[in-house]
Motif scaffolding. Structure first.
Motif, PDB file in Angstrom:
ATOM      1  N   LYS A  11      55.020  87.113  72.953  1.00 11.36           N
ATOM      2  CA  LYS A  11      55.108  85.918  72.097  1.00 11.36           C
ATOM      3  C   LYS A  11      56.019  84.915  72.789  1.00 11.36           C
ATOM      4  O   LYS A  11      57.155  85.242  73.142  1.00 11.36           O
ATOM      5  CB  LYS A  11      55.670  86.319  70.724  1.00 11.36           C
ATOM      6  CG  LYS A  11      56.473  85.245  69.984  1.00 11.36           C
ATOM      7  CD  LYS A  11      55.629  84.239  69.249  1.00 11.36           C
ATOM      8  CE  LYS A  11      56.334  82.895  69.078  1.00 11.36           C
ATOM      9  NZ  LYS A  11      57.388  82.812  68.107  1.00 11.36           N
ATOM     10  N   GLY A  14      56.971  77.893  71.163  1.00 15.13           N
ATOM     11  CA  GLY A  14      56.388  76.632  71.617  1.00 15.13           C
ATOM     12  C   GLY A  14      57.368  75.803  72.427  1.00 15.13           C
ATOM     13  O   GLY A  14      56.975  75.098  73.368  1.00 15.13           O
ATOM     14  N   GLY A  52      53.703  79.923  70.128  1.00 16.41           N
ATOM     15  CA  GLY A  52      54.189  79.208  68.947  1.00 16.41           C
ATOM     16  C   GLY A  52      53.783  77.741  69.017  1.00 16.41           C
ATOM     17  O   GLY A  52      53.093  77.321  69.949  1.00 16.41           O
ATOM     18  N   GLY A  53      54.224  76.974  68.027  1.00 19.10           N
ATOM     19  CA  GLY A  53      53.882  75.550  68.005  1.00 19.10           C
ATOM     20  C   GLY A  53      55.070  74.691  67.616  1.00 19.10           C
ATOM     21  O   GLY A  53      54.941  73.496  67.367  1.00 19.10           O
ATOM     22  N   GLY A  54      56.234  75.316  67.570  1.00 25.10           N
ATOM     23  CA  GLY A  54      57.448  74.639  67.094  1.00 25.10           C
ATOM     24  C   GLY A  54      57.853  73.431  67.920  1.00 25.10           C
ATOM     25  O   GLY A  54      58.617  72.588  67.446  1.00 25.10           O
ATOM     26  N   LEU A  57      55.230  70.987  65.818  1.00 25.56           N
ATOM     27  CA  LEU A  57      55.377  70.923  64.357  1.00 25.56           C
ATOM     28  C   LEU A  57      55.547  72.305  63.738  1.00 25.56           C
ATOM     29  O   LEU A  57      54.860  73.252  64.139  1.00 25.56           O
ATOM     30  CB  LEU A  57      54.099  70.281  63.789  1.00 25.56           C
ATOM     31  CG  LEU A  57      54.086  69.874  62.324  1.00 25.56           C
ATOM     32  CD1 LEU A  57      53.283  68.590  62.171  1.00 25.56           C
ATOM     33  CD2 LEU A  57      53.472  70.954  61.454  1.00 25.56           C
ATOM     34  N   ALA A  60      57.376  74.321  57.804  1.00 24.38           N
ATOM     35  CA  ALA A  60      58.534  74.303  56.910  1.00 24.38           C
ATOM     36  C   ALA A  60      59.252  72.954  56.924  1.00 24.38           C
ATOM     37  O   ALA A  60      60.060  72.676  56.037  1.00 24.38           O
ATOM     38  CB  ALA A  60      59.488  75.421  57.306  1.00 24.38           C
ATOM     39  N   THR A  82      49.650  75.068  67.823  1.00 24.83           N
ATOM     40  CA  THR A  82      49.638  76.206  68.766  1.00 24.83           C
ATOM     41  C   THR A  82      48.380  76.176  69.637  1.00 24.83           C
ATOM     42  O   THR A  82      48.380  76.670  70.756  1.00 24.83           O
ATOM     43  CB  THR A  82      49.718  77.574  68.037  1.00 24.83           C
ATOM     44  OG1 THR A  82      48.482  77.833  67.378  1.00 24.83           O
ATOM     45  CG2 THR A  82      50.854  77.645  67.045  1.00 24.83           C
ATOM     46  N   GLY A 137      46.055  82.468  61.196  1.00 25.95           N
ATOM     47  CA  GLY A 137      44.993  81.723  60.507  1.00 25.95           C
ATOM     48  C   GLY A 137      45.352  81.455  59.048  1.00 25.95           C
ATOM     49  O   GLY A 137      44.611  80.779  58.342  1.00 25.95           O
ATOM     50  N   PHE A 140      52.112  79.729  55.601  1.00 27.80           N
ATOM     51  CA  PHE A 140      53.351  80.299  55.041  1.00 27.80           C
ATOM     52  C   PHE A 140      53.907  81.467  55.840  1.00 27.80           C
ATOM     53  O   PHE A 140      54.770  82.190  55.344  1.00 27.80           O
ATOM     54  CB  PHE A 140      53.182  80.708  53.560  1.00 27.80           C
ATOM     55  CG  PHE A 140      52.830  79.536  52.681  1.00 27.80           C
ATOM     56  CD1 PHE A 140      53.786  78.593  52.348  1.00 27.80           C
ATOM     57  CD2 PHE A 140      51.536  79.358  52.216  1.00 27.80           C
ATOM     58  CE1 PHE A 140      53.467  77.496  51.558  1.00 27.80           C
ATOM     59  CE2 PHE A 140      51.200  78.270  51.433  1.00 27.80           C
ATOM     60  CZ  PHE A 140      52.166  77.327  51.095  1.00 27.80           C
ATOM     61  N   THR A 142      54.820  82.618  60.240  1.00 25.47           N
ATOM     62  CA  THR A 142      54.992  82.002  61.559  1.00 25.47           C
ATOM     63  C   THR A 142      54.257  82.825  62.608  1.00 25.47           C
ATOM     64  O   THR A 142      53.667  83.868  62.309  1.00 25.47           O
ATOM     65  CB  THR A 142      56.488  81.929  61.946  1.00 25.47           C
ATOM     66  OG1 THR A 142      56.915  83.258  62.215  1.00 25.47           O
ATOM     67  CG2 THR A 142      57.342  81.303  60.867  1.00 25.47           C
ATOM     68  N   ASP A 144      55.552  84.635  64.769  1.00 26.23           N
ATOM     69  CA  ASP A 144      56.159  85.976  64.927  1.00 26.23           C
ATOM     70  C   ASP A 144      55.322  87.006  64.173  1.00 26.23           C
ATOM     71  O   ASP A 144      55.097  88.121  64.644  1.00 26.23           O
ATOM     72  CB  ASP A 144      57.583  86.015  64.345  1.00 26.23           C
ATOM     73  CG  ASP A 144      58.597  85.354  65.251  1.00 26.23           C
ATOM     74  OD1 ASP A 144      58.235  84.999  66.382  1.00 26.23           O
ATOM     75  OD2 ASP A 144      59.745  85.183  64.802  1.00 26.23           O
TER      76      ASP A 144
HETATM   77  N1  UDP Z   1      51.886  78.920  61.247  1.00 28.51           N
HETATM   78  C1  UDP Z   1      51.246  79.374  60.097  1.00 28.51           C
HETATM   79  N2  UDP Z   1      50.645  80.612  60.131  1.00 28.51           N
HETATM   80  C2  UDP Z   1      50.660  81.419  61.222  1.00 28.51           C
HETATM   81  C3  UDP Z   1      51.351  80.963  62.372  1.00 28.51           C
HETATM   82  C4  UDP Z   1      51.955  79.718  62.357  1.00 28.51           C
HETATM   83  O1  UDP Z   1      51.208  78.702  59.085  1.00 28.51           O
HETATM   84  O2  UDP Z   1      50.089  82.523  61.177  1.00 28.51           O
HETATM   85  C5  UDP Z   1      52.474  77.567  61.248  1.00 28.51           C
HETATM   86  C6  UDP Z   1      53.877  77.548  60.658  1.00 28.51           C
HETATM   87  O3  UDP Z   1      54.048  76.364  59.935  1.00 28.51           O
HETATM   88  C7  UDP Z   1      54.742  77.553  61.910  1.00 28.51           C
HETATM   89  C8  UDP Z   1      53.940  76.688  62.852  1.00 28.51           C
HETATM   90  O4  UDP Z   1      52.584  77.090  62.579  1.00 28.51           O
HETATM   91  O5  UDP Z   1      56.019  77.011  61.678  1.00 28.51           O
HETATM   92  C9  UDP Z   1      54.252  76.842  64.313  1.00 28.51           C
HETATM   93  O6  UDP Z   1      54.519  78.178  64.643  1.00 28.51           O
HETATM   94  P1  UDP Z   1      56.009  78.761  64.885  1.00 28.51           P
HETATM   95  O7  UDP Z   1      56.988  78.090  63.999  1.00 28.51           O
HETATM   96  O8  UDP Z   1      55.907  80.237  64.781  1.00 28.51           O
HETATM   97  O9  UDP Z   1      56.267  78.328  66.395  1.00 28.51           O
HETATM   98  P2  UDP Z   1      57.513  78.688  67.368  1.00 28.51           P
HETATM   99  O10 UDP Z   1      58.773  78.486  66.579  1.00 28.51           O
HETATM  100  O11 UDP Z   1      57.359  80.089  67.785  1.00 28.51           O
HETATM  101  O12 UDP Z   1      57.323  77.728  68.493  1.00 28.51           O
END
Ligand code: UDP
Length: 241
Positions: A11, A14, A52-54, A57, A60, A82, A137, A140, A142, A144
């Motif tokens: 993992k 982002g 990830g996609g943080g 966006l 939260a 993502t 998919g 609510f 992440t 992880d």
């Molecule tokens: N997300 C979601 N369902 C999932 C995975 C991700 O709704 O199964 C959304 C969630 O809002 C999350 C965002 O996609 O904050 C980006 O993913 P994440 O925050 O895990 O990214 P990272 O912090 O790892 O870059």
């Protein structure tokens, strides 16, 4: 060097694809991650990536009453983020000669394959890096949680979580100079201390099925390769403390 594992779920946050200290996608960051992944692939392992996609966006962000976007919508937007990351990383990996497939948990004909477990397994057996995008998919949660879920269904030997700090600390090391670093933790220790570096739900899932987790810093060059080789980088969360 031979990998300590046959199959790994990696993992990557982002923000690994963002410019230093910024947001969005910076091609030099993408190439740097691709270099590390390509290097790690030389050890002969089968690799599934969850991105990830943080950097673009997180759902939260839209929790306030003033927001006119429903939080669920925002989570879907995060999942789409993502996918953008996955496409960028795919091209960077392919340009280095890595064979890849992007698979999405939200169907997107014309952009990538849908995620189908048995198909994903086949790609892995053929030595392709699979990049699993759009999380689970469902909103609510992440990525992880997506990583924990996919690590179990794809029979990975370990879940590796590449993040921007060295591993798991007693508190956020970027805010608390006295934060204590843990080289090893049991699942129970992680959960009982309410540590926030990884979703509690994801860790609980891994605990139920005894899936070890290693949290480490992607910013240290060579760390991804070290982690897949089974070296003691970062923090190992498992059934033994
Ligand atoms: N997300 C979601 N369902 C999932 C995975 C991700 O709704 O199964 C959304 C969630 O809002 C999350 C965002 O996609 O904050 C980006 O993913 P994440 O925050 O895990 O990214 P990272 O912090 O790892 O870059």
């Amino acid at each position: 060097m031979t990998s300590a594992y046959k199959r790994v779920l990696l993992k990557i946050s982002g923000e690994a694809l963002a410019p230093e200290g910024g947001r969005g996608i910076a091609m030099d960051s993408v190439v740097s991650v691709a270099n590390q992944v390509h290097q790690a692939m030389q050890s002969g392992l089968q690799l599934a990536l969850v991105l990830g996609g943080g950097n673009i966006l997180r759902g939260a962000q839209f929790t306030s009453q003033a927001s006119h976007i429903h939080e669920a919508t925002a989570h879907y937007m995060g999942m789409l983020a993502t996918v953008m990351n996955a496409l960028a990383l795919q091209d960077a990996l392919e340009s280095q000669g890595c064979s890849t497939r992007v698979m999405t948990a939200i169907k997107m004909d014309g952009v990538a394959e849908p995620y189908i477990r048995r198909r994903a397994m086949r790609h892995l057996e053929k030595g392709r890096v699979i990049i699993l995008a759009a999380g689970t998919g469902s909103p609510f949660v992440t990525t992880d949680t997506a990583a924990a879920q996919r690590s179990l269904e794809l029979d990975a030997n370990i879940l590796l979580k590449a993040t921007r700090v060295e591993g798991v600390y007693s508190s956020d090391p970027e805010k608390d100079a006295n934060a204590l670093f843990y080289p090893r933790l049991s699942y129970e220790e992680f959960l009982s201390q309410h540590l926030r570096i990884m979703d509690q739900g994801a860790v609980t899932k891994c605990m139920e099925y005894d899936m070890p987790i290693r949290v480490f810093n992607y910013r240290v060059p060579g760390n991804i390769e070290a982690a897949v080789l089974g070296k003691d980088v970062g923090t190992l969360i498992s059934s033994h403390s």
